[in-house]
Design an enzyme around this catalytic site. Structure first.
Site, short mmCIF file in Angstrom:
data_model
loop_
_atom_site.label_atom_id
_atom_site.label_comp_id
_atom_site.label_asym_id
_atom_site.label_seq_id
_atom_site.Cartn_x
_atom_site.Cartn_y
_atom_site.Cartn_z
N GLU A 224 0.82 -1.20 0.00
CA GLU A 224 0.00 0.00 0.00
C GLU A 224 0.86 1.25 0.00
O GLU A 224 2.06 1.21 0.27
CB GLU A 224 -0.94 0.02 1.20
CG GLU A 224 -0.26 0.07 2.55
CD GLU A 224 -1.27 0.05 3.70
OE1 GLU A 224 -2.05 1.01 3.81
OE2 GLU A 224 -1.27 -0.93 4.46
N GLU A 335 -9.15 6.49 4.68
CA GLU A 335 -9.27 5.84 5.98
C GLU A 335 -8.90 6.85 7.06
O GLU A 335 -7.98 7.65 6.88
CB GLU A 335 -8.32 4.64 6.06
CG GLU A 335 -8.32 3.95 7.42
CD GLU A 335 -7.25 2.87 7.53
OE1 GLU A 335 -7.11 2.31 8.64
OE2 GLU A 335 -6.54 2.63 6.54
#
Length: 415
Positions: A224, A335
């Site tokens: 990521e 997020e």
């Protein structure tokens, strides 16, 4: 602006369950929020040993106007080679192949005057020489904020107690889309760059991409990266560029940036964990970061990363058990970590801090979404699923190969 999809796409129950399990367990966190920890002699020694491990000898050091110190480290002495699997690793200075449409030959030419579309403050005071890579220096106060030497830079599963219901609550909240059900050999995305507000020092706000094997078990593999604000990790509330990876659901592996060995950096211009500017402005100029990740199938199968069309480095295939072959899920979105200070949802923002329906120039965007599928074809996402864990706090509107997302956190509909 294209209209949103009119109906929810249907997936097999197995694929849908896998996707929800993946989405609903948090991906990103580090530290435990403790500060002002008093260390004894043993702990101070551990800190010095950790600093020596993290901060490799520099051939040149550059102090940026923001207080970051960037060490220019010999490319062959970078942290990656502390990993036991990479002791005899031979650096590949550039990919042996690019997926169709991903070729950056011209701007990767060392004689080119190409500069990334974003800047990092340390660039104002110098650049790293050939044969080195820039690494943001870890300071003693960084380790102190982590609460322990072992916690620094690491991802952890965070929960918060709910005394009334005698359960642990998940403080991770998402607005994301993703595709699963195929083999994936890469992805690309252009993500809006903002500086979202975070209320508490131990809360973060992240815009990110992820490639994973899709299931949260002990052998979870994930890659990521993106942009994040996280004061507990960095010491301020500025937006910084980050990467991470794991081969074991963040048990032993899994750190932000280069805090855990493994990722091999070859670029001398971009420092991971350093600030990135300029930020987008509400109803004004918009700025974005461009990420490409692809598996170099013509060589060792390493996962290469480019940032704003410049080859940055790679995750060696040997680091992974499952991603050594391919990924089975690709995701993009936001997020946040929300700790419900004083029993209320905090005002930690996602993206621009504005909801998706505000659209261009106001809401944060991800655009030019692509995957490299099992046929080695680059294409737009299809049959995507959307997750909004708290749609009254943060939401997302998907238009196919781009989407808007974000939100303010606490508001009259998100108490």
């Amino acid at each position: 602006m294209a209209p949103p999809c009119g109906s929810e796409r249907r997936w097999s129950r197995a694929v849908k369950m896998t996707f929800y399990l993946f989405f609903l367990i948090p991906m990103s966190s580090a530290g435990n929020g403790k500060t002002n920890t008093i260390f004894g002699k043993k702990q101070k020694l551990e800190i010095q040993q950790q600093l020596k491990r993290l901060n490799k000898p520099a051939l040149k050091s550059i102090e940026g106007p923001d207080g970051d110190i960037i060490d220019c480290v010999d490319i062959y002495k970078q942290p990656a080679f502390d990993h036991p699997l990479l002791k005899n690793h031979t650096i590949q200075m550039r990919p042996s192949s690019y997926p169709e449409g991903f070729s950056f030959d011209e701007i990767n030419d060392v004689s080119s005057n190409f500069e990334p579309e974003f800047t990092q403050p340390w660039h104002l005071n110098g650049r790293c020489p050939e044969g080195t890579i820039p690494i943001r220096r870890t300071k003693e106060e960084d380790l102190l904020r982590a609460g322990s030497v072992a916690n620094f830079g690491r991802k952890k599963y965070h929960t918060i107690p709910d005394a009334q219901n005698k359960i642990e609550v998940n403080p991770h909240e998402y607005a994301m889309i993703g595709e699963a059900g195929d083999k994936y050999y890469g992805m690309s995305v252009e993500m809006n760059l903002w500086n979202p507000h975070t209320q508490e020092d131990n809360e973060f706000s992240i815009s990110q991409f992820l490639l994973t094997n899709g299931v949260y078990v002990q052998d979870l593999n994930a890659i990521e990266g993106g942009a994040m604000v996280y004061k507990d990790l960095y010491g301020d509330k500025e937006t910084r560029i980050f990467i991470s990876w794991t081969d074991d659901e963040y048990q032993q592996t899994g750190c932000f940036n280069l805090a855990c060995p493994g990722f091999v950096q070859v670029n001398k211009q971009i420092a991971m964990g350093a600030r990135v500017t300029p930020y987008s402005k509400y109803d004004g100029n918009q700025f974005a970061l461009k990420f490409h990740v692809w598996k170099d199938i013509n060589a060792r199968g390493d996962w290469w990363l480019s940032i704003n069309q410049r080859d940055f480095g790679y995750w060696p295939s040997s680091l992974f058990s499952i991603l050594s072959d391919s990924a089975s899920t690709v995701k993009w979105g936001g997020e946040v970590l929300n700790y419900y200070k004083d029993g209320q949802h905090t005002t930690t923002q996602m993206g621009s801090g504005h909801f998706a329906e505000e659209g261009a120039g106001k809401a944060s965007f991800f655009k030019n979404l692509n995957v490299i599928d099992g046929l080695q074809i680059q294409r737009a996402p299809r049959d995507t699923m959307t997750l909004m864990s708290k749609p009254n706090c943060y939401n997302i509107i998907d238009y196919g190969d781009y989407f808007y997302f974000g939100g303010p956190g606490r508001n009259p509909n998100c108490p």
